[in-house]
Design an enzyme around this catalytic site. Structure first.
Site, PDB file in Angstrom:
ATOM      1  CE1 TYR A 226      -3.283  -2.751   0.037  1.00 32.99           C
ATOM      2  CE2 TYR A 226      -3.780  -2.257   2.318  1.00 32.99           C
ATOM      3  CZ  TYR A 226      -4.022  -2.981   1.176  1.00 32.99           C
ATOM      4  OH  TYR A 226      -5.004  -3.942   1.172  1.00 32.99           O
TER       5      TYR A 226
ATOM      6  CB  SER B 264     -14.331  -3.605  -2.382  1.00 34.93           C
ATOM      7  OG  SER B 264     -13.004  -3.207  -2.606  1.00 34.93           O
TER       8      SER B 264
ATOM      9  CG  LEU C 178     -19.245   1.487   0.548  1.00 33.90           C
ATOM     10  CD1 LEU C 178     -18.729   2.863   0.940  1.00 33.90           C
ATOM     11  CD2 LEU C 178     -20.754   1.418   0.719  1.00 33.90           C
TER      12      LEU C 178
ATOM     13  N   GLY D  19     -16.263   0.093  -4.709  1.00 34.92           N
ATOM     14  CA  GLY D  19     -15.513   1.221  -5.240  1.00 34.92           C
ATOM     15  C   GLY D  19     -16.326   2.505  -5.294  1.00 34.92           C
ATOM     16  N   GLY D  20     -17.354   2.597  -4.446  1.00 38.73           N
ATOM     17  CA  GLY D  20     -18.209   3.787  -4.416  1.00 38.73           C
ATOM     18  C   GLY D  20     -19.479   3.635  -5.232  1.00 38.73           C
ATOM     19  CG  LEU D  21     -21.365   1.082  -9.092  1.00 32.19           C
ATOM     20  CD1 LEU D  21     -21.247   2.290 -10.010  1.00 32.19           C
ATOM     21  CD2 LEU D  21     -21.021  -0.189  -9.859  1.00 32.19           C
ATOM     22  CG  LEU D  22     -22.624  -1.316  -4.243  1.00 33.52           C
ATOM     23  CD1 LEU D  22     -22.606  -2.543  -3.338  1.00 33.52           C
ATOM     24  CD2 LEU D  22     -23.671  -1.500  -5.346  1.00 33.52           C
TER      25      LEU D  22
ATOM     26  N   GLY E 157     -24.571   5.118  -4.495  1.00 31.71           N
ATOM     27  CA  GLY E 157     -25.650   5.766  -5.235  1.00 31.71           C
ATOM     28  C   GLY E 157     -25.250   7.050  -5.922  1.00 31.71           C
ATOM     29  CE  LYS E 158     -19.055   8.850  -4.061  1.00 35.22           C
ATOM     30  NZ  LYS E 158     -18.165   9.587  -3.118  1.00 35.22           N
TER      31      LYS E 158
END
Length: 350
Positions: free
Chosen positions: A56, A208, A210, A212-215, A217-218
């Site tokens: 990382y 993950s 979410l 990668g942010g897809l879930l 909703g934005k």
């Protein structure tokens, strides 16, 4: 914060772990000051597991955690790091061989400013190195007191079973953890990997949640995130994991359920895996304290059963014949008795 035991071990882990991939990452991550504030706030919430890896931010993530370590209660924390992905420019600096495992652990200990790593994972399977070599090296680290527990990441079910069998045969330390991408988008593990893990006494930690942010909703209605956003930078690395037909379909389902029940999409997505008994902890990654506070809601909160069931049913992977017949046959066997061991459902039903 609620806690769960990790696999067949006696290690209590907070059911939300703090991912550190953002720490020190250029363009889409956060600096040392912000990272320290996030760690401190996470601990204030009752969290006790920091999920790290030697790769990382090229090792910078471990250094950032290590620079705060003297100010923290080391005995109250679980440091979970990983090795086996490329950690340097040399051709020998990757893999799950003895040379790389021992060298990676020594470097991680220095960066983390600690004498031991609580949970050490093989980051990815090594298709060349014999399991006996990998497992013996991990066992040596445990015997030397440099590692407390061992685990893997992204192993198939047959690999988990083989590894545990070899460890049993040679009296080596058995793995107690398996880290996977497991979410409403990614449920293919349920077919064989998760049953194998449960049978082997391996607790699941998942990253993950979410997508990668897809879930959240934005990004609903978008085929990819806008340039310059954190999600845009991440999609250069792992976009194909989420931005596909099934990812879009799942995001729409989560958004619809969120609107109907009045629960934010991100809260639904993070809490859903915790409804599975085999999941020990869900790993969340953030770059600000504000994001952390928003995502910590499921730390001691459970989805209403009807909402969990709706999400489970609507995102369930298509069932092929082997899975269907296994479920059919299990029902026939189990209903013949007044009761049975509930673990059998998790291991054999899939």
């Amino acid at each position: 914060m609620k806690y769960r035991y990790l696999g067949a071990s006696g290690l209590l882990m907070s059911r939300l772990s703090l991912g550190t991939m953002t720490f020190g990452a250029p363009d889409w991550g956060c600096d040392e000051k912000a990272s320290h504030a996030i760690i401190e706030k996470y601990i204030d919430f009752g969290g006790n597991c920091l999920d790290i890896a030697d790769i990382y931010a090229g090792g910078r993530s471990e250094e950032i955690v290590g620079s705060l370590m003297p100010e923290l209660n080391r005995d109250g924390l679980i440091l979970a790091s990983k090795c086996s992905l490329p950690s340097g420019p040399a051709v020998t600096q990757f893999g799950a061989n003895r040379k790389q495992i021992i060298a990676s652990c020594e470097k991680s200990l220095k960066r983390l400013k600690t004498d031991y790593i609580d949970l050490y994972h093989i980051h990815v399977p090594d298709p060349v190195t014999p399991f006996e070599e990998t497992l013996r090296a991990m066992d040596d680290l445990v015997r030397q007191g440099k590692v407390r527990y061992t685990g893997s990441s992204m192993f198939f079910g047959w690999q988990l079973t083989k590894a545990q069998g070899i460890s049993a045969m040679h009296n080596l330390e058995k793995m107690v953890a398996g880290q996977y991408i497991y979410s409403l988008i990614h449920r293919e593990l349920e077919r064989e990997t998760i049953p194998a893990a449960i049978d082997a006494g391996i607790g699941i930690t998942c990253f993950s949640p979410l997508g990668g942010g897809l879930l959240t909703g934005k990004y609903r209605g978008q085929e990819k995130p806008g340039k310059g956003t954190r999600a845009f930078f991440r999609t250069q690395v792992d976009g194909p994991r989420f931005w596909h037909v099934n990812g879009y379909r799942t995001a729409d389902i989560v958004a619809e359920v969120a609107e109907r029940c009045g629960i934010p999409s991100e809260k639904l997505a993070i809490a859903w895996p915790l409804g599975q008994k085999f999941v020990t902890s869900v790993i969340i990654g953030v770059k600000t304290v504000e994001q952390l506070e928003a995502n910590m809601a499921p730390a001691d909160w459970d989805l209403p059963q009807d909402v969990w069931d709706t999400l489970e049913e609507r995102t369930r992977p298509e069932e092929e014949y082997m899975t269907w017949y296994r479920r059919f046959n299990n029902h026939r066997v189990f209903k013949a008795s007044e009761f049975h061991d509930g673990k059998a459902d998790l291991i054999t039903t899939g």
